[in-house]
Design a protein around this motif. Structure first.
Motif, PDB file in Angstrom:
ATOM      1  N   GLU A 104       0.843  -1.196   0.000  1.00 25.90           N
ATOM      2  CA  GLU A 104       0.000   0.000   0.000  1.00 25.90           C
ATOM      3  C   GLU A 104       0.879   1.247   0.000  1.00 25.90           C
ATOM      4  O   GLU A 104       2.069   1.193   0.334  1.00 25.90           O
ATOM      5  CB  GLU A 104      -0.919   0.009   1.232  1.00 25.90           C
ATOM      6  CG  GLU A 104      -1.901  -1.146   1.273  1.00 25.90           C
ATOM      7  CD  GLU A 104      -2.842  -1.164   0.084  1.00 25.90           C
ATOM      8  OE1 GLU A 104      -3.380  -0.096  -0.261  1.00 25.90           O
ATOM      9  OE2 GLU A 104      -3.023  -2.239  -0.504  1.00 25.90           O
ATOM     10  N   SER A 105       0.297   2.386  -0.367  1.00 30.48           N
ATOM     11  CA  SER A 105       1.012   3.660  -0.271  1.00 30.48           C
ATOM     12  C   SER A 105       0.338   4.498   0.809  1.00 30.48           C
ATOM     13  O   SER A 105      -0.888   4.526   0.896  1.00 30.48           O
ATOM     14  CB  SER A 105       1.016   4.384  -1.621  1.00 30.48           C
ATOM     15  OG  SER A 105      -0.292   4.538  -2.133  1.00 30.48           O
ATOM     16  N   PHE A 106       1.164   5.161   1.624  1.00 33.70           N
ATOM     17  CA  PHE A 106       0.638   5.887   2.772  1.00 33.70           C
ATOM     18  C   PHE A 106       1.700   6.820   3.330  1.00 33.70           C
ATOM     19  O   PHE A 106       2.862   6.792   2.900  1.00 33.70           O
ATOM     20  CB  PHE A 106       0.156   4.912   3.859  1.00 33.70           C
ATOM     21  CG  PHE A 106       1.183   3.872   4.233  1.00 33.70           C
ATOM     22  CD1 PHE A 106       2.088   4.083   5.259  1.00 33.70           C
ATOM     23  CD2 PHE A 106       1.242   2.665   3.541  1.00 33.70           C
ATOM     24  CE1 PHE A 106       3.028   3.132   5.597  1.00 33.70           C
ATOM     25  CE2 PHE A 106       2.183   1.695   3.869  1.00 33.70           C
ATOM     26  CZ  PHE A 106       3.080   1.931   4.907  1.00 33.70           C
ATOM     27  N   VAL A 107       1.283   7.630   4.305  1.00 33.90           N
ATOM     28  CA  VAL A 107       2.177   8.588   4.966  1.00 33.90           C
ATOM     29  C   VAL A 107       2.485   8.109   6.374  1.00 33.90           C
ATOM     30  O   VAL A 107       1.582   7.771   7.140  1.00 33.90           O
ATOM     31  CB  VAL A 107       1.523   9.989   5.051  1.00 33.90           C
ATOM     32  CG1 VAL A 107       2.420  10.952   5.817  1.00 33.90           C
ATOM     33  CG2 VAL A 107       1.202  10.528   3.667  1.00 33.90           C
ATOM     34  N   LEU A 108       3.761   8.087   6.694  1.00 34.73           N
ATOM     35  CA  LEU A 108       4.198   7.895   8.081  1.00 34.73           C
ATOM     36  C   LEU A 108       4.559   9.283   8.595  1.00 34.73           C
ATOM     37  O   LEU A 108       5.559   9.858   8.166  1.00 34.73           O
ATOM     38  CB  LEU A 108       5.420   6.967   8.151  1.00 34.73           C
ATOM     39  CG  LEU A 108       5.194   5.525   7.713  1.00 34.73           C
ATOM     40  CD1 LEU A 108       6.513   4.761   7.709  1.00 34.73           C
ATOM     41  CD2 LEU A 108       4.195   4.841   8.626  1.00 34.73           C
TER      42      LEU A 108
ATOM     43  N   ARG B  60       1.423  22.673   3.121  1.00 31.86           N
ATOM     44  CA  ARG B  60       2.136  22.362   1.882  1.00 31.86           C
ATOM     45  C   ARG B  60       2.696  20.944   1.914  1.00 31.86           C
ATOM     46  O   ARG B  60       2.622  20.215   0.921  1.00 31.86           O
ATOM     47  CB  ARG B  60       3.283  23.367   1.666  1.00 31.86           C
ATOM     48  CG  ARG B  60       2.821  24.761   1.352  1.00 31.86           C
ATOM     49  CD  ARG B  60       4.012  25.665   1.082  1.00 31.86           C
ATOM     50  NE  ARG B  60       3.641  27.067   1.079  1.00 31.86           N
ATOM     51  CZ  ARG B  60       4.513  28.063   0.897  1.00 31.86           C
ATOM     52  NH1 ARG B  60       5.802  27.799   0.696  1.00 31.86           N
ATOM     53  NH2 ARG B  60       4.095  29.320   0.911  1.00 31.86           N
ATOM     54  N   ILE B  61       3.266  20.558   3.044  1.00 28.87           N
ATOM     55  CA  ILE B  61       3.829  19.209   3.167  1.00 28.87           C
ATOM     56  C   ILE B  61       2.735  18.168   3.012  1.00 28.87           C
ATOM     57  O   ILE B  61       2.932  17.126   2.384  1.00 28.87           O
ATOM     58  CB  ILE B  61       4.536  19.040   4.525  1.00 28.87           C
ATOM     59  CG1 ILE B  61       5.756  19.960   4.587  1.00 28.87           C
ATOM     60  CG2 ILE B  61       4.971  17.597   4.747  1.00 28.87           C
ATOM     61  CD1 ILE B  61       6.641  19.908   3.374  1.00 28.87           C
TER      62      ILE B  61
ATOM     63  N   LYS C 133       0.508  13.841  -0.084  1.00 32.55           N
ATOM     64  CA  LYS C 133      -0.636  13.236  -0.786  1.00 32.55           C
ATOM     65  C   LYS C 133      -0.245  12.838  -2.205  1.00 32.55           C
ATOM     66  O   LYS C 133      -0.649  11.781  -2.703  1.00 32.55           O
ATOM     67  CB  LYS C 133      -1.807  14.225  -0.806  1.00 32.55           C
ATOM     68  CG  LYS C 133      -3.066  13.671  -1.443  1.00 32.55           C
ATOM     69  CD  LYS C 133      -4.193  14.681  -1.408  1.00 32.55           C
ATOM     70  CE  LYS C 133      -5.447  14.120  -2.092  1.00 32.55           C
ATOM     71  NZ  LYS C 133      -6.548  15.085  -2.095  1.00 32.55           N
ATOM     72  N   LEU C 134       0.552  13.658  -2.877  1.00 38.11           N
ATOM     73  CA  LEU C 134       1.025  13.329  -4.223  1.00 38.11           C
ATOM     74  C   LEU C 134       1.920  12.086  -4.189  1.00 38.11           C
ATOM     75  O   LEU C 134       1.851  11.235  -5.081  1.00 38.11           O
ATOM     76  CB  LEU C 134       1.780  14.511  -4.836  1.00 38.11           C
ATOM     77  CG  LEU C 134       0.942  15.754  -5.151  1.00 38.11           C
ATOM     78  CD1 LEU C 134       1.840  16.907  -5.591  1.00 38.11           C
ATOM     79  CD2 LEU C 134      -0.101  15.457  -6.217  1.00 38.11           C
TER      80      LEU C 134
ATOM     81  N   LEU D 156      -6.867  15.093   4.398  1.00 38.08           N
ATOM     82  CA  LEU D 156      -6.569  15.073   2.963  1.00 38.08           C
ATOM     83  C   LEU D 156      -6.532  13.655   2.411  1.00 38.08           C
ATOM     84  O   LEU D 156      -6.685  13.437   1.212  1.00 38.08           O
ATOM     85  CB  LEU D 156      -5.197  15.709   2.687  1.00 38.08           C
ATOM     86  CG  LEU D 156      -5.036  17.215   2.796  1.00 38.08           C
ATOM     87  CD1 LEU D 156      -3.567  17.578   2.651  1.00 38.08           C
ATOM     88  CD2 LEU D 156      -5.867  17.911   1.725  1.00 38.08           C
ATOM     89  N   LEU D 157      -6.295  12.703   3.299  1.00 41.28           N
ATOM     90  CA  LEU D 157      -6.021  11.333   2.882  1.00 41.28           C
ATOM     91  C   LEU D 157      -7.149  10.383   3.265  1.00 41.28           C
ATOM     92  O   LEU D 157      -7.993  10.709   4.104  1.00 41.28           O
ATOM     93  CB  LEU D 157      -4.704  10.870   3.519  1.00 41.28           C
ATOM     94  CG  LEU D 157      -3.487  11.717   3.123  1.00 41.28           C
ATOM     95  CD1 LEU D 157      -2.392  11.618   4.151  1.00 41.28           C
ATOM     96  CD2 LEU D 157      -2.982  11.308   1.752  1.00 41.28           C
TER      97      LEU D 157
END
Length: 198
Positions: free
Chosen positions: A25-29, A86-87, A92-93, A119-120
């Motif tokens: 999966e793709s995600f933010v840590l 901004r981050i 998200k991109l 946002l996610l």
């Protein structure tokens, strides 16, 4: 700002296709904590481990981003909020590109972190509180910033003259006073595996 004539263009390669090809999966840590808590060190160590495990990863580091994308921002509450906004958009991109993106930012305000979470999609924002006491962070002081803050050279410094709002319900908590970097990395990766993300 005029935005009426701006239209979102869908990519020919979908995130789901990228995730399938990558095998994860793709995600933010989202690593958050005081200066000196070990956010950047830990984010990079986790990224290295995931990379060694053939995962697509990237680290967005607070200082590095302020050298370019956010070099026009200061450290007022408004600038800090814009920095995180901004981050969040950049992160998200990265998620859309199929990557696991780690962000190492103090990100002192809960509201700002929540805006990024919003946002996610669900399971795309993993908040990691890098817990460490102010006294230990100040003893470490890897960049000499606490010393400058104590002498008034840095007027709005998180933990000294500016607040830090610790996460109330983070997905993961690691205490870098109690755990070595290796132990913390293992604990984080283990939780990601348990969630079926990697």
């Amino acid at each position: 700002m005029e935005t009426n004539n701006i239209v979102w263009h869908d990519a020919s390669v979908k995130r789901e296709e990228r995730n399938k090809k990558n095998g994860h999966e793709s995600f933010v840590l989202w690593f958050t904590g005081l200066s000196g808590s070990g956010k950047s060190t830990l984010a990079n160590a986790v990224s290295r481990q995931l990379f060694e495990d053939n995962k697509q990863t990237y680290v967005l580091d607070g200082d590095n981003v302020r050298h370019g994308l956010n070099k026009d921002l200061g450290f007022s509450p408004e600038s800090r909020t814009e920095n995180i906004r901004r981050i969040g958009e950049v992160a998200k991109l990265f998620v859309d590109s199929g990557q696991i993106v780690s962000t190492a930012f103090i990100s002192p305000y809960r509201e700002d972190r929540q805006q990024v979470r919003d946002l996610l999609d669900k399971n795309e924002f993993i908040e990691i509180h890098v817990e460490c006491s102010l006294s230990t962070c100040e003893q470490r002081d890897p960049k000499g910033l606490y010393k400058k803050a104590r002498t008034g050279e840095i007027p709005a410094f998180t933990g000294i003259s500016s607040p830090y709002e610790a996460p109330e319900t983070p997905e993961i908590v690691v205490n870098t006073e109690e755990k070595s970097i290796e132990e913390a990395v293992h604990a984080i990766v283990e939780k990601l595996e348990a969630k079926g993300l990697v």
